[in-house]
Design a protein around this motif. Structure first.
Motif, short mmCIF file in Angstrom:
data_model
loop_
_atom_site.label_atom_id
_atom_site.label_comp_id
_atom_site.label_asym_id
_atom_site.label_seq_id
_atom_site.Cartn_x
_atom_site.Cartn_y
_atom_site.Cartn_z
N ILE A 66 0.85 -1.19 0.00
CA ILE A 66 0.00 0.00 0.00
C ILE A 66 0.89 1.24 0.00
O ILE A 66 2.08 1.14 0.28
CB ILE A 66 -0.92 0.06 1.24
CG1 ILE A 66 -0.09 -0.07 2.53
CG2 ILE A 66 -2.01 -0.97 1.16
CD1 ILE A 66 -0.74 0.61 3.70
N SER A 71 -4.02 5.22 3.10
CA SER A 71 -4.81 4.24 2.34
C SER A 71 -5.69 3.45 3.31
O SER A 71 -5.32 3.24 4.46
CB SER A 71 -3.87 3.26 1.63
OG SER A 71 -3.11 3.92 0.65
N ALA A 80 -6.13 -2.12 -0.02
CA ALA A 80 -5.11 -2.39 -1.03
C ALA A 80 -5.86 -2.52 -2.36
O ALA A 80 -6.52 -3.52 -2.61
CB ALA A 80 -4.34 -3.66 -0.69
#
Ligand code: SAH
Ligand code: SF4
Length: 378
Positions: A120, A136, A139
């Motif tokens: 990520i 993030s 993923a």
């Protein structure tokens, strides 16, 4: 692609294949990155360890230090038990890139049991007196907005709360240990959920991470310093407003339902009228606005009729518009609107009493700008 721009790249070794083999059986459901002080105290007691050590460990953790070796005031016998009982580091830094404008992009590998390593990315955007970490939540992303690089990546799953929070801790740690940036180490002041993935499609982990970011014994960030960006998952936005009414950014990109079905496909499920109703009731503190994000795509959503539709949609007292320059990536089917067109659009909005800004693109020389995140591994 982006030639002529100085990019300093710090390579860290990727995790060796032997890492998983060595660590299988040592991974736990408890993670240091997602424990509150009270929870760690309770666990320490149940492991027959002195509860006061929990405070020392949490103090290190909150500075971004997740390596037991670096926790100088914690005795070895405690460290051995901690290592047995929980995941200490949820992420492994793989590479870090610095943009010529100071933006830093981090590639992390998730440290998970029995799984091929997933990667990520996170971004630090430094500014005068503030540092924003863009994190993030997944993923990849399943929502497939056609102008978004992350959307073209294979979806590899939701992050845990620990993996979400560990990104913030890792950036703090990076700033703390960089001799050039020590003055910056306390400057993780703002968090935006605008990295890879759709945060509200990973509701439980994202909500848990919000709770901890704001907790007094964790980073203690005000909800005014946290922004969740979503493509428009209506029931989840309602729950966010009830439980964690942080700043809300909506990836609107067009106020035309038919066009939005294509540009932001989740619109086929939660269309603009449902989104409109839910935005009308999202709790806002005084002087705060919902941000409507609008990426300017030449000939697609930047026509005069698009401006008219947008003018009709926006509630100027509750919402502001952030016009985003399209950040291109290899293979993209779209082109960004010209600067002149972006400015005309902004003027058109402002002349009707709507707050409108044009977002400065940061880190585009290292593909760290909005919508450019797609892990190098893919
Ligand atoms: N999934 C969430 C958050 C991550 S995307 C969302 O869609 O809101 C963060 C922001 O970047 C969103 O506003 C998204 O629409 C925008 N974005 C995606 N691709 C982009 C691109 N190529 N150029 C500029 N902005 C982009
Ligand atoms: Fe997913 Fe957001 Fe990209 Fe759409 S813009 S594909 S929702 S990350």
């Amino acid at each position: 692609m982006f030639t002529g721009v100085k990019v300093a790249k710090v390579m860290r070794p990727t995790l060796p294949n032997s890492w998983l083999a060595a660590n299988i059986g040592r991974m736990h459901t408890l993670s240091l990155a997602s424990l509150s002080l009270t929870e760690l105290q309770t666990h320490m007691k149940s492991w027959a360890l002195p509860a006061f050590r929990a405070k020392q460990i949490i103090d290190w953790r909150n500075k971004g230090i997740l390596s037991l070796a670096a926790m100088k005031n914690v005795p070895n016998n405690v460290k051995v038990i901690l290592e047995e009982k929980m995941n200490i580091e949820s992420l492994q830094l793989v590479t870090r890139q610095k943009s010529s404008d100071g933006t830093r992009k981090y590639l992390f590998a998730l440290k998970r049991e029995n799984q091929a390593l997933k990667h990520i990315e996170s971004v630090l955007i430094p500014d005068v007196g503030r540092g924003t970490v863009c994190i993030s939540s997944q993923a990849g992303c399943v929502l497939d907005c056609p102008f978004c690089h992350t959307g073209t990546q294979k979806f590899e799953g939701n992050l845990t709360a620990a993996e979400i929070l560990a990104q913030v801790l890792a950036v703090k740690h990076d700033l703390l240990t960089d001799p050039m940036q020590q003055d910056l180490h306390n400057q993780v002041t703002h968090i935006v959920y605008m990295g890879m993935g759709e945060p509200l499609a990973n509701e439980d982990a994202v909500f848990q991470s919000l709770e901890l970011l704001m907790a007094e014994d964790y980073l203690h960030l005000s909800r005014r310093r946290i922004t969740v960006s979503t493509s428009g998952l209506v029931p989840q936005i309602e729950r966010l407003g009830e439980k964690y009414p942080v700043n809300l950014a909506i990836s609107l990109h067009t106020a035309d339902n038919t066009l939005r079905d294509r540009l932001v496909p989740i619109n086929q499920k939660h269309d603009l009228s449902k989104l409109r109703q839910c935005l009308n009731t999202y709790p806002l503190t005084k002087k705060r606005h919902i941000t409507l994000e609008y990426v300017m795509l030449e000939g697609v959503n930047d026509r005069d009729e698009d401006l008219q539709a947008l003018l009709k949609f926006v509630h100027p007292d509750r919402e502001r518009v952030n016009l985003i320059r399209f950040n291109t990536y290899p293979g993209s089917e779209f082109a960004g609107s010209s600067t002149e067109r972006v400015n005309q659009f902004a003027k058109g909005l402002i002349s009707q009493g709507i707050r409108a800004t044009v977002r400065r693109s940061r880190g585009d020389d290292i593909m760290a700008a909005c919508g450019q995140l797609k892990t190098a591994k893919q």
